[in-house]
Design a protein around this motif. Structure first.
Motif, mmCIF file in Angstrom:
data_model
loop_
_atom_site.group_PDB
_atom_site.id
_atom_site.type_symbol
_atom_site.label_atom_id
_atom_site.label_comp_id
_atom_site.label_asym_id
_atom_site.label_seq_id
_atom_site.Cartn_x
_atom_site.Cartn_y
_atom_site.Cartn_z
ATOM 1 N N ILE A 50 0.766 -0.834 0.132
ATOM 2 C CA ILE A 50 0.466 0.066 -0.012
ATOM 3 C C ILE A 50 0.781 1.324 -0.498
ATOM 4 N N GLU A 51 0.923 2.473 -0.911
ATOM 5 C CA GLU A 51 0.742 2.981 -0.705
ATOM 6 C C GLU A 51 0.816 4.478 0.735
ATOM 7 N N PRO A 52 2.038 4.974 2.070
ATOM 8 C CA PRO A 52 1.159 6.015 2.419
ATOM 9 C C PRO A 52 0.667 7.014 2.052
ATOM 10 N N GLU A 53 0.430 7.232 0.573
ATOM 11 C CA GLU A 53 -0.752 8.737 0.037
ATOM 12 C C GLU A 53 -2.630 8.193 0.717
ATOM 13 N N GLU A 54 -2.332 6.002 0.575
ATOM 14 C CA GLU A 54 -3.715 6.000 0.578
ATOM 15 C C GLU A 54 -4.357 5.767 1.589
ATOM 16 N N VAL A 55 -3.478 5.389 2.448
ATOM 17 C CA VAL A 55 -3.623 5.571 3.882
ATOM 18 C C VAL A 55 -3.776 6.911 4.481
ATOM 19 N N ALA A 56 -3.186 8.145 3.907
ATOM 20 C CA ALA A 56 -3.836 9.577 3.612
ATOM 21 C C ALA A 56 -4.794 9.797 3.831
ATOM 22 N N ASN A 57 -5.155 9.406 2.231
ATOM 23 C CA ASN A 57 -6.972 9.502 2.071
ATOM 24 C C ASN A 57 -7.812 9.091 2.559
ATOM 25 N N VAL A 58 -7.685 7.933 3.363
ATOM 26 C CA VAL A 58 -8.050 7.363 4.396
ATOM 27 C C VAL A 58 -8.728 8.222 5.870
ATOM 28 N N PRO A 101 -12.598 -0.398 13.478
ATOM 29 C CA PRO A 101 -11.571 -0.869 12.966
ATOM 30 C C PRO A 101 -11.882 -0.086 12.213
ATOM 31 N N VAL A 102 -10.840 0.323 10.939
ATOM 32 C CA VAL A 102 -11.072 1.202 9.556
ATOM 33 C C VAL A 102 -9.893 0.246 8.783
ATOM 34 N N THR A 103 -10.064 -0.919 8.494
ATOM 35 C CA THR A 103 -9.404 -1.798 7.473
ATOM 36 C C THR A 103 -9.190 -1.484 6.309
ATOM 37 N N MET A 104 -7.746 -1.830 5.881
ATOM 38 C CA MET A 104 -7.797 -1.593 4.530
ATOM 39 C C MET A 104 -6.224 -2.499 4.382
ATOM 40 N N ASP A 105 -6.576 -3.430 3.966
ATOM 41 C CA ASP A 105 -5.342 -4.564 4.403
ATOM 42 C C ASP A 105 -5.527 -5.448 2.771
ATOM 43 N N LEU A 106 -5.694 -4.836 2.246
ATOM 44 C CA LEU A 106 -5.663 -5.616 0.543
ATOM 45 C C LEU A 106 -5.654 -7.141 1.008
ATOM 46 N N GLY A 107 -6.975 -7.422 1.689
ATOM 47 C CA GLY A 107 -7.911 -8.637 1.812
ATOM 48 C C GLY A 107 -6.939 -9.900 3.003
#
Ligand SMILES: NC(=O)c1ccc[n+]([C@@H]2O[C@H](COP(=O)([O-])OP(=O)(O)OC[C@H]3O[C@@H](n4cnc5c(N)ncnc54)[C@H](O)[C@@H]3O)[C@@H](O)[C@H]2O)c1
Length: 230
Positions: free
Chosen positions: A196-204, A220-226
């Motif tokens: 995951i790119e840092p900017e994708e986490v910053a977006n969330v 939890p707000v999960t963004m873990d590519l499955g």
């Protein structure tokens, strides 16, 4: 203008988050080791005080600063355990405590902890990190019940120095070459095989800090590519 405090803002996810929140119209105070040590009470107090002094208000706290240590439990250095609990678990608690009045006085006060997929699932050789991240999710749930709007962002592996620095340690722990570690260890739990790119986490984080995040609390707000779908 709303005001935000972002810890660990000199690198990786914190740096991307500070930039993104500034672009979204926040006044942002980034706090990192050069400003104070967030593994101490004084450091966390200094971070909150600095934001309140500079902006006169605090609407968003992003508790992000962190470190990792890779070792099996039987060899895990006790001092590293203590240091990891201090930065990953106690710092978010202290930031929430010291910023409580300011955040709850804001119309849109948000406490956002950067936790990890390791708040939900474990991996071997990361006992201190996994335990602290599970603890942060418990903290966020408790904050929510006590009246502070709080979420725990739970990313899978993100392309930052924290991950890049693990590769030699993971190679040692698994008895593998460094090249094989990214493919077979780091990306192994992701259903989608990429970092995951840092900017994708910053977006969330920006979403949670803004109007879109208004109904999220204690979760939890999960963004873990499955990863945690297993
Ligand atoms: N990179 C990943 O794969 C990943 C995945 C999930 C969660 N996270 C979490 O994201 C957060 C940020 O990690 P990153 O990957 O951007 O790492 P990073 O190493 O790029 O940045 C971490 C920052 O925290 C700062 N920091 C560490 N200890 C500190 C202390 N005692 N006082 C003040 N500042 C301190 C560091 O100086 C650094 O600038 C961490 O909480 C980490 O656990 C990272």
């Amino acid at each position: 203008m709303p005001a935000a405090l972002v810890t660990g803002a000199a690198s990786g996810i914190g740096k991307a988050t500070a930039e993104r929140l500034r672009a979204d119209g926040f006044d942002v105070l980034g706090f990192d080791l050069e400003d104070g040590d967030l593994s101490t009470r004084e450091g966390n107090q200094a971070a909150v005080d600095a934001a309140l002094e500079r902006f006169g208000r605090l609407d968003v706290v992003v508790a992000n600063a962190g470190v990792q240590h890779v070792s099996p439990v039987r060899d895990f250095p006790e001092d590293r355990w203590d240091a990891i609990q201090a930065i990953l678990l106690t710092s978010p608690f202290l930031l929430a405590k010291y910023a409580w009045d300011a955040l709850t006085a804001s119309d849109a006060g948000r406490f956002i902890a950067v936790a990890s997929a390791h708040a939900l699932v474990a991996s071997p050789n990361k006992a201190a990190y996994v335990a602290a991240k599970h603890g942060v999710l418990g903290l966020v749930k408790t904050l929510a019940l006590e009246g502070l709007q709080a979420t725990a962002v739970c990313p899978g592996y993100v392309r930052t120095p924290l991950v890049e620095k693990q590769i030699p340690d993971q190679a040692r722990a698994h008895g593998m070459s460094e090249d094989a570690v990214l493919e077979e260890v780091i990306l192994q739990p992701h259903a989608i095989k990429r970092l995951i790119e840092p900017e994708e986490v910053a977006n969330v984080i920006a979403f949670l800090a803004g109007p879109g995040g208004a109904a999220f609390s204690g979760v939890p707000v999960t963004m873990d590519l499955g990863w945690s779908a297993r």
